[in-house]
Design an enzyme around this catalytic site. Sequence first.
Site, PDB file in Angstrom:
ATOM      1  CD  GLU A 136      61.250  49.525  70.888  1.00 30.89           C
ATOM      2  OE1 GLU A 136      60.989  50.678  70.513  1.00 30.89           O
ATOM      3  OE2 GLU A 136      61.743  49.251  71.992  1.00 30.89           O
ATOM      4  CD  GLU A 155      52.300  48.071  84.139  1.00 27.71           C
ATOM      5  OE1 GLU A 155      53.278  48.538  83.531  1.00 27.71           O
ATOM      6  OE2 GLU A 155      52.360  47.042  84.842  1.00 27.71           O
TER       7      GLU A 155
HETATM    8  C1  LIG Z   1      66.861  48.342  80.406  1.00 26.53           C
HETATM    9  C2  LIG Z   1      66.112  49.432  79.709  1.00 26.53           C
HETATM   10  C3  LIG Z   1      66.472  49.788  78.422  1.00 26.53           C
HETATM   11  C4  LIG Z   1      65.833  50.840  77.763  1.00 26.53           C
HETATM   12  N1  LIG Z   1      66.277  51.227  76.539  1.00 26.53           N
HETATM   13  C5  LIG Z   1      65.767  52.372  75.973  1.00 26.53           C
HETATM   14  C6  LIG Z   1      66.325  52.923  74.797  1.00 26.53           C
HETATM   15  O1  LIG Z   1      67.258  52.359  74.208  1.00 26.53           O
HETATM   16  N2  LIG Z   1      65.833  54.079  74.318  1.00 26.53           N
HETATM   17  C7  LIG Z   1      64.792  54.732  74.920  1.00 26.53           C
HETATM   18  O2  LIG Z   1      64.387  55.764  74.435  1.00 26.53           O
HETATM   19  N3  LIG Z   1      64.235  54.243  76.051  1.00 26.53           N
HETATM   20  C8  LIG Z   1      64.704  53.072  76.594  1.00 26.53           C
HETATM   21  N4  LIG Z   1      64.160  52.591  77.759  1.00 26.53           N
HETATM   22  C9  LIG Z   1      63.130  53.383  78.452  1.00 26.53           C
HETATM   23  C10 LIG Z   1      61.777  52.740  78.503  1.00 26.53           C
HETATM   24  O3  LIG Z   1      61.141  52.857  77.300  1.00 26.53           O
HETATM   25  C11 LIG Z   1      60.992  53.383  79.661  1.00 26.53           C
HETATM   26  O4  LIG Z   1      61.565  52.904  80.844  1.00 26.53           O
HETATM   27  C12 LIG Z   1      59.533  53.061  79.632  1.00 26.53           C
HETATM   28  O5  LIG Z   1      58.915  53.723  78.603  1.00 26.53           O
HETATM   29  C13 LIG Z   1      58.824  53.419  80.952  1.00 26.53           C
HETATM   30  O6  LIG Z   1      59.091  54.730  81.320  1.00 26.53           O
HETATM   31  P1  LIG Z   1      59.598  55.098  82.784  1.00 26.53           P
HETATM   32  O7  LIG Z   1      60.729  54.214  83.087  1.00 26.53           O
HETATM   33  O8  LIG Z   1      59.819  56.542  82.845  1.00 26.53           O
HETATM   34  O9  LIG Z   1      58.409  54.686  83.746  1.00 26.53           O
HETATM   35  P2  LIG Z   1      57.099  55.548  84.040  1.00 26.53           P
HETATM   36  O10 LIG Z   1      56.515  55.998  82.765  1.00 26.53           O
HETATM   37  O11 LIG Z   1      57.395  56.548  85.071  1.00 26.53           O
HETATM   38  O12 LIG Z   1      56.150  54.425  84.617  1.00 26.53           O
HETATM   39  C14 LIG Z   1      56.199  53.975  85.958  1.00 26.53           C
HETATM   40  C15 LIG Z   1      55.082  52.966  86.129  1.00 26.53           C
HETATM   41  O13 LIG Z   1      53.822  53.601  85.906  1.00 26.53           O
HETATM   42  C16 LIG Z   1      53.097  52.876  84.934  1.00 26.53           C
HETATM   43  N5  LIG Z   1      52.233  53.782  84.171  1.00 26.53           N
HETATM   44  C17 LIG Z   1      52.594  54.912  83.552  1.00 26.53           C
HETATM   45  N6  LIG Z   1      51.535  55.448  82.931  1.00 26.53           N
HETATM   46  C18 LIG Z   1      50.483  54.636  83.152  1.00 26.53           C
HETATM   47  C19 LIG Z   1      49.109  54.645  82.767  1.00 26.53           C
HETATM   48  N7  LIG Z   1      48.615  55.608  82.024  1.00 26.53           N
HETATM   49  N8  LIG Z   1      48.325  53.627  83.189  1.00 26.53           N
HETATM   50  C20 LIG Z   1      48.831  52.633  83.954  1.00 26.53           C
HETATM   51  N9  LIG Z   1      50.106  52.576  84.354  1.00 26.53           N
HETATM   52  C21 LIG Z   1      50.928  53.568  83.953  1.00 26.53           C
HETATM   53  C22 LIG Z   1      54.152  52.235  84.092  1.00 26.53           C
HETATM   54  O14 LIG Z   1      53.642  51.132  83.379  1.00 26.53           O
HETATM   55  C23 LIG Z   1      55.173  51.819  85.134  1.00 26.53           C
HETATM   56  O15 LIG Z   1      54.753  50.635  85.754  1.00 26.53           O
HETATM   57  C24 LIG Z   1      64.765  51.516  78.405  1.00 26.53           C
HETATM   58  C25 LIG Z   1      64.381  51.125  79.694  1.00 26.53           C
HETATM   59  C26 LIG Z   1      65.048  50.099  80.355  1.00 26.53           C
HETATM   60  C27 LIG Z   1      64.624  49.729  81.736  1.00 26.53           C
END
Ligand SMILES: Cc1cc2nc3c(=O)[nH]c(=O)nc-3n(C[C@H](O)[C@H](O)[C@H](O)COP(=O)(O)OP(=O)(O)OC[C@H]3O[C@@H](n4cnc5c(N)ncnc54)[C@H](O)[C@@H]3O)c2cc1C
Lengths: 373, 398
Positions: free
Chosen positions: B244, B385
């Site tokens: 990906e 991150e």
């Molecule tokens: C427009 C869009 C399309 C998407 N399409 C898909 C899809 O088709 N299929 C799918 O499965 N997913 C999809 N995603 C999901 C995407 O992969 C997740 O949004 C992403 O993995 C982040 O997870 P979260 O949104 O739960 O944020 P969180 O994991 O809750 O993170 C919140 C913040 O904390 C930070 N953070 C978390 N852990 C750490 C760490 N250990 N150290 C430092 N910082 C940290 C993150 O970087 C972020 O800034 C999509 C997301 C978006 C916005």
Amino acid sequence: MDFNHTDERQMLADMVGRFVTDNYDIESRHHHAASDVGYSQEVWGQLAELGVIGALFDEADGGFGGTGFDIAVVFEQLGRGLVVEPFLAGLMAGTILAQDKNQQELLDALLSGQSVVALAHGEPGSRYSLSHVETSATASADGFVLNGNKAVVISGDSADHVLVSARLSGAVDDAEGLSLFIVPRDADGVHVRGYPTVDGYRAAEIALHDVHIGSDSLVGEQGNGLALLDKANAAGTLAVSAEALGAIEVAIDMTLEYLKTRKQFGVPIGKFQALQHRMADMMTEREQIRSAVINAAGHLHTDQRDWHLSCLKNLIGRSGRKIAEEAIQMHGGMAMTWEYAVGHYSKRIVMIDHLFGDEDYHLKRIMTLGSAA
Amino acid sequence: MDLNYTSEELDFQQEIRGFFAEKLPESLSAKVKSKKRLTKADCETWHAILNDAGYLNAHWPEAFGGKSWNAIQRDIFDVEGSAFGAPRVVPFGVNMLAPVLMAFGSEQQQQHYLPRILDGTDWWCQGYSEPGSGSDLASLKMSAVREGDHYVLNGQKTWTTLGQYANWIFCLVRTAKEGKPQQGISFILVDMDTPGVEVRPIILLEGTHEVNEVWFTDVKVPVENLVGEENKGWTYAKYLLAHERSGIAGVGDALAGIEHLKHIARDQKTDGRPLAEDPLFSARLAEIEIDLSAMRTTNMRIMQAAADGAPPGPEVSMLKIKGTVLRQSINDLTRRALGPYAMPFVSEALDVGFNEEPIGPDYANPVSADYFNHRKTSIYGGSNEIQRNIISKMMMGL
Ligand SMILES: Cc1cc2nc3c(=O)[nH]c(=O)nc-3n(C[C@H](O)[C@H](O)[C@H](O)COP(=O)(O)OP(=O)(O)OC[C@H]3O[C@@H](n4cnc5c(N)ncnc54)[C@H](O)[C@@H]3O)c2cc1C
């Protein structure tokens, strides 16, 4: 020096803040924004009754405030609620109307919330320039005839009157030769095309085709338009910057709260130092912006006004954008949704960069003005 | 080292240019260039044209019917395609699932699913993220319980991109609760027409319907839809993520974005002169071009190091960060280039069939919405991150 507000001004801030907290959640905000006029006439009326419009103007003009600090505290609170009612248009148009005693009646209507007046100054080719006006005014037997196009007129489609800048003489970019005219929005030849902005407000393109107006439509002295526009522009710059500060406060508060509650890897994400340091930077920048608001508010009526306003607006463009983007990033996907409010705060903060000159416009102005005295 | 194209590479470039010039429908490139919304049918049309020409899967190994394109060929195709205004290929089937099936799927799965990916019978979407499991993907909860010759699935996926168009979804599911969370994950293929699957829209901050929630209630999935072994899904999941991220630098997109920005900057005036001549603006643009020039080579170096069909190593995380931040900065500078006309936004104007006059210059309407929408790129595909965590752990041992 004293960095505390007077009791009255603190009461004003608290009162507007309370109104916003109690009556203006994000759903009602979207609801007002999506209505035909793009705001709630009821809310506008209530806020007028509470004196919030009056607070933006001097006693001599029928208000009870009008200092930079009054404008700043009101707009900071409005920014906290992303309030869409036409305060910015009112502040700018009112600032100009207040320069002409013949316009007192309309100004009174504006202060009481009866009337909405928009300033139609920017043009398709003017970008952020204040003197770039192609719209023409020609003298007629009983007044003037206006022709031209006005661009991105804030609240232009809901105003009952528009204050139009036009040129009686001079070339397109001349500082001389500009005048202001008050025109009923439904006058013959005024064509208004309203539309939403990406951050949920409304603006309009206004075309003027042979608009005949009487000689009493002239606001202020003939040919003295730029001085009036300059006053309105300064007030507007301070206002939207303070509004951005309010929006920044909320965006940071929401992000902080999210960092404390959202768990990944078994801990609140706020435990990650990579995020802690950035949160700390955001907080620091917020205080820098607050200080710049204070500087600019305190100098709104001194000869250092432009320097402080440009410092402030550059910071809003530069650090404000950074904060808006970080607030989204640290929320992860949640901030990308319409339903969750922080994205709307970010949109407003970034779009304020496009009002009254952006980061680079003001950086250049600081370079031209040189160091503050 | 030799930075000149070989004669074969020059021929290849001519071939690719000829293809885009001849086969890319004007109606599609016009939409892409003016940033109108593509419909499902648009995506399918382009998919079919690429497949007919054998370019859809040219990066697949020859053993699976591809052409085993190397990094230089991929770069040429990417850059030329963007310059011509070709739509982006919807990646979930051809670039994400396919490599997993080739590496870990059964022969029967390969024979069944790979042709259907190519001919467009199946539109795949990605069921990884859950409300409680984003960055910490391995904590995912959606369960699959074996009952006879079926698994029964219960739970929720979210952020599913273009799930509203898909008929199949590949899912990470929990098949064991013991041990490390990574050890109880399986990779399973689900027909979205199965009873109990429900897709609900999520509207993004600028008003578009691009992602979805997908709910699973007692969804019966035949056991032969399991990919590889039960409880080994985490390995496959990471393999997919590396693929990906391999297209993620977005060099072609960035180059096209810069061309578009230059066009705008020549048209916009500041102080009576084109914005393009403004020293501050030019400096900002120059910095972006410096970064992009280096990134194009970084991208080819990293992709060249990967063996045929295999994903690149953790270096790809550098591309993810650089590529997304760079394109975000192009979006940002484009927004600024518009001045006050960055504010108006008429969403309907992004749909074909909107015939009203544009507000301001014809290029203005999509710009700010695009800027906000693209904030997603540093969040998805593993946030930036998380990429930094990978670089510091995997590449630097910190
Ligand atoms: C427009 C869009 C399309 C998407 N399409 C898909 C899809 O088709 N299929 C799918 O499965 N997913 C999809 N995603 C999901 C995407 O992969 C997740 O949004 C992403 O993995 C982040 O997870 P979260 O949104 O739960 O944020 P969180 O994991 O809750 O993170 C919140 C913040 O904390 C930070 N953070 C978390 N852990 C750490 C760490 N250990 N150290 C430092 N910082 C940290 C993150 O970087 C972020 O800034 C999509 C997301 C978006 C916005």
